[in-house]
Motif scaffolding. Structure first.
Motif, PDB file in Angstrom:
ATOM      1  N   LEU A  61       8.108   5.914 -45.440  1.00  0.00           N
ATOM      2  CA  LEU A  61       6.908   5.076 -45.530  1.00  0.00           C
ATOM      3  C   LEU A  61       5.609   5.864 -45.539  1.00  0.00           C
ATOM      4  CD1 LEU A  61       7.533   1.789 -43.517  1.00  0.00           C
ATOM      5  CD2 LEU A  61       7.062   2.086 -45.954  1.00  0.00           C
ATOM      6  N   PRO A  62       5.423   6.781 -44.600  1.00  0.00           N
ATOM      7  CA  PRO A  62       4.137   7.492 -44.606  1.00  0.00           C
ATOM      8  C   PRO A  62       3.953   8.350 -45.839  1.00  0.00           C
ATOM      9  CG  PRO A  62       5.340   7.841 -42.562  1.00  0.00           C
ATOM     10  CD  PRO A  62       6.278   7.192 -43.514  1.00  0.00           C
ATOM     11  N   GLY A  98      20.672   0.554 -37.234  1.00  0.00           N
ATOM     12  CA  GLY A  98      19.264   0.187 -37.025  1.00  0.00           C
ATOM     13  C   GLY A  98      18.411   1.407 -36.779  1.00  0.00           C
ATOM     14  N   ILE A  99      18.927   2.307 -35.946  1.00  0.00           N
ATOM     15  CA  ILE A  99      18.165   3.524 -35.648  1.00  0.00           C
ATOM     16  C   ILE A  99      17.974   4.341 -36.914  1.00  0.00           C
ATOM     17  CG2 ILE A  99      18.198   5.694 -34.382  1.00  0.00           C
ATOM     18  CD1 ILE A  99      19.693   4.248 -32.166  1.00  0.00           C
ATOM     19  N   ILE A 106      27.870  -1.317 -31.694  1.00  0.00           N
ATOM     20  CA  ILE A 106      27.383   0.070 -31.655  1.00  0.00           C
ATOM     21  C   ILE A 106      26.991   0.526 -33.062  1.00  0.00           C
ATOM     22  CG2 ILE A 106      28.043   2.447 -31.181  1.00  0.00           C
ATOM     23  CD1 ILE A 106      28.605   1.535 -28.593  1.00  0.00           C
ATOM     24  N   ILE A 165      23.725  -0.856 -33.970  1.00  0.00           N
ATOM     25  CA  ILE A 165      22.619  -0.149 -33.303  1.00  0.00           C
ATOM     26  C   ILE A 165      22.316   1.159 -34.015  1.00  0.00           C
ATOM     27  CG2 ILE A 165      21.985   1.076 -31.210  1.00  0.00           C
ATOM     28  CD1 ILE A 165      23.552  -1.132 -29.694  1.00  0.00           C
ATOM     29  N   LEU A 220      15.428   2.804 -39.109  1.00  0.00           N
ATOM     30  CA  LEU A 220      14.101   3.042 -38.541  1.00  0.00           C
ATOM     31  C   LEU A 220      13.613   4.444 -38.877  1.00  0.00           C
ATOM     32  CD1 LEU A 220      11.987   1.821 -36.362  1.00  0.00           C
ATOM     33  CD2 LEU A 220      13.074   3.449 -34.845  1.00  0.00           C
ATOM     34  N   ILE A 221      14.518   5.416 -38.704  1.00  0.00           N
ATOM     35  CA  ILE A 221      14.120   6.805 -38.958  1.00  0.00           C
ATOM     36  C   ILE A 221      13.798   7.013 -40.437  1.00  0.00           C
ATOM     37  CG2 ILE A 221      14.982   9.186 -39.017  1.00  0.00           C
ATOM     38  CD1 ILE A 221      16.425   8.573 -36.390  1.00  0.00           C
ATOM     39  N   LEU A 233      10.562   5.492 -41.236  1.00  0.00           N
ATOM     40  CA  LEU A 233       9.455   6.272 -40.684  1.00  0.00           C
ATOM     41  C   LEU A 233       9.228   7.558 -41.465  1.00  0.00           C
ATOM     42  CD1 LEU A 233       9.873   5.771 -36.863  1.00  0.00           C
ATOM     43  CD2 LEU A 233       7.876   5.234 -38.246  1.00  0.00           C
ATOM     44  N   VAL A 234      10.293   8.085 -42.088  1.00  0.00           N
ATOM     45  CA  VAL A 234      10.124   9.315 -42.871  1.00  0.00           C
ATOM     46  C   VAL A 234       9.535   8.992 -44.239  1.00  0.00           C
ATOM     47  CG1 VAL A 234      11.366  11.176 -44.025  1.00  0.00           C
ATOM     48  CG2 VAL A 234      11.885  10.606 -41.658  1.00  0.00           C
TER      49      VAL A 234
END
Lengths: 196, 283
Positions: free
Chosen positions: A20-21, A9-10, A3, A6, A13-14, A17-18
């Motif tokens: 990188l752009p 990982g989430i 858990i 996981i 990822l978030i 995503l915040v």
């Protein structure tokens, strides 16, 4: 264990995503500011280019208004020595000098236009009317370009001052500096209108 | 399905919030926005026809606006913002012109897009207002004033641009995005036969990541792409039957293109911009 993996990982990822752009945001916004600055500079130059013609036309009808005419010519000469380069944008003194010089020219010009009110023959001159329309249009464009510049700088400074842009900048663009913005002057809040 | 619907609604909402500006009248697919009610139906249609014909011949977008109120703004300040808001003029040419009439403030303005400032300089715009428009407005004859005004504007700008040779309107990128997302979803749904959501975590992260990156490359709007990424991630994670869901997404994907098809018919701004060029007058 699973858990936690996981969730980790989430989170990764978030974060990716915040962040990188935003990696290119600082140079992109920087270019944006430079573009608007040179647009503004162009409009100021355009105003400056109108002045010799305007002064010559007014002189033809109101030659004894020497004071106002020399004020405009002198203010224009000062403005002519300055350009809004990227270096000026992040240098408070140079930026202020630029703003002052342009503001001086603005008020000298509005005084000149006030004086012309007293010369009905001048106001009937086709050439003068054209110049007046051009000057009015240029002042409009300056107002628009100033607003666009102010917005662009706001966006850029906000990116540098807030998280996560602040982290990205500290990590990748340590040379990036806060840029100078215009302050509304008293002459601006009272809006020197080119009156008909 | 329900989830998907609410997500699309949210995305649409986010897009409208991003691009909205306060208190401007709506274009409503029309080149004559007569909010002050200065024209009768016949006059409006006549103007509309000629403005449309001018665009077909030259690609210039000319729009006539009459306003009940300038809301306290200077007409020049209002004008360029309205022009930008509607995006009048083609995107690559910025060849839009607004003729703005505010009868209550007794103000008129010709707002010229960046790309036409050479063909219609301020001095020309000013003389059009002084000699072609204001003499009619002074007698209360708005239609004739606008009529002779746009005639002179056409005369000034007709040689500047030619219509684009191929009528290839850019497809909105968003339309391409959704089918791609659905294909990715279907693909990942098919390869993972996992029954519970734990085993679907990897494909979910992958598809979420792909969706996020694809949407970021297309929109360059951070919030939107993060949102799409998370939405796709959750959808993949919790979809009960991967195959069935896949075809579900697909069919709603084709709904999207149908939904947007309506906007191709009427008039809309081409995305041109304004920088304060033009002239104003009052009577």
């Amino acid at each position: 264990m699973k858990i936690a993996g996981i969730i980790g990982g989430i989170l990764l990822l978030i974060i990716a995503l915040v962040i990188l752009p935003r990696i290119n945001n600082v140079p992109k916004l920087d270019e944006n500011v430079n573009m608007y600055a040179s647009q503004l500079d162009n409009q100021y130059k355009r105003r400056s280019d109108l002045i010799p013609n305007l002064v010559a036309t007014v002189k033809g009808y109101a030659s004894h208004e020497k004071d106002v005419l020399t004020q405009v010519t002198e203010a224009r000469a000062k403005v002519g020595q300055m350009t809004l380069t990227p270096e000026v944008l992040s240098n408070p003194e140079a930026f202020k000098a630029y703003q002052n010089a342009q503001d001086n020219l603005s008020s000298a010009l509005s005084r000149l236009m006030m004086v012309t009110e007293n010369y009905p023959e001048l106001k009937a001159n086709e050439n003068f009317l054209n110049l007046q329309a051009q000057l009015e249009g240029t002042e409009n464009r300056i107002a628009v370009a100033r607003k666009d510049y102010i917005e662009a700088v706001k966006e850029y400074n906000l990116e540098l001052r807030t998280v996560p842009g602040k982290w990205v900048a500290a990590l990748l663009y340590p040379e990036a500096k806060i840029k100078q913005n215009f302050t509304a002057t008293t002459t601006e809040t009272t809006t020197p209108k080119v009156a008909f | 399905m329900k989830l998907l619907k609410s997500i699309t609604l949210l995305v649409l909402f986010a897009v409208t919030v991003l691009f909205s500006a306060p208190n401007f009248p709506e274009l409503n697919n029309s080149r004559v926005v007569d909010n002050a009610g200065l024209f009768n139906t016949y006059q409006r249609i006549d103007l509309e026809k000629r403005l449309a014909a001018h665009e077909t011949n030259t690609s210039n977008q000319v729009v006539v606006v009459t306003l009940n109120s300038l809301e306290g703004y200077d007409i020049a300040d209002y004008g360029y913002q309205l022009g930008r808001y509607w995006g009048i003029g083609q995107k690559d040419k910025n060849n839009g012109v607004l003729l703005i009439v505010a009868p209550n403030e007794r103000k008129v303005r010709i707002e010229v897009g960046y790309g036409l400032e050479g063909a219609l300089p301020d001095a020309t715009a000013n003389s059009i207002i002084q000699y072609e428009i204001l003499p009619f407005f002074k007698t209360g004859n708005y239609y004739d004033g606008v009529n002779s005004g746009i005639k002179s504007i056409f005369e000034a700008i007709k040689g500047e641009y030619k219509p684009a040779s191929s009528d290839n309107k850019d497809l909105p990128m968003g339309l391409l995005l959704f089918p791609i997302l659905f294909i990715v979803l279907m693909f990942i749904g098919t390869i993972s036969n996992a029954k519970n959501s734990k085993e679907r975590i990897i494909p979910a992260i992958v598809s979420g990541g792909i969706a996020g990156i694809v949407s970021w490359m297309m929109f360059f709007i951070l919030g939107l792409s993060v949102f799409i990424a998370i939405a796709v991630f959750l959808l993949t994670l919790f979809s009960s039957n991967s195959r069935g869901n896949g075809s579900d997404y697909y069919s709603s994907g084709s709904n999207f293109s149908g939904f947007d098809g309506g906007s191709f018919g009427g008039f809309s701004g081409g995305g041109g911009s304004f920088g304060g060029g033009g002239a104003s007058g009052s009577w």
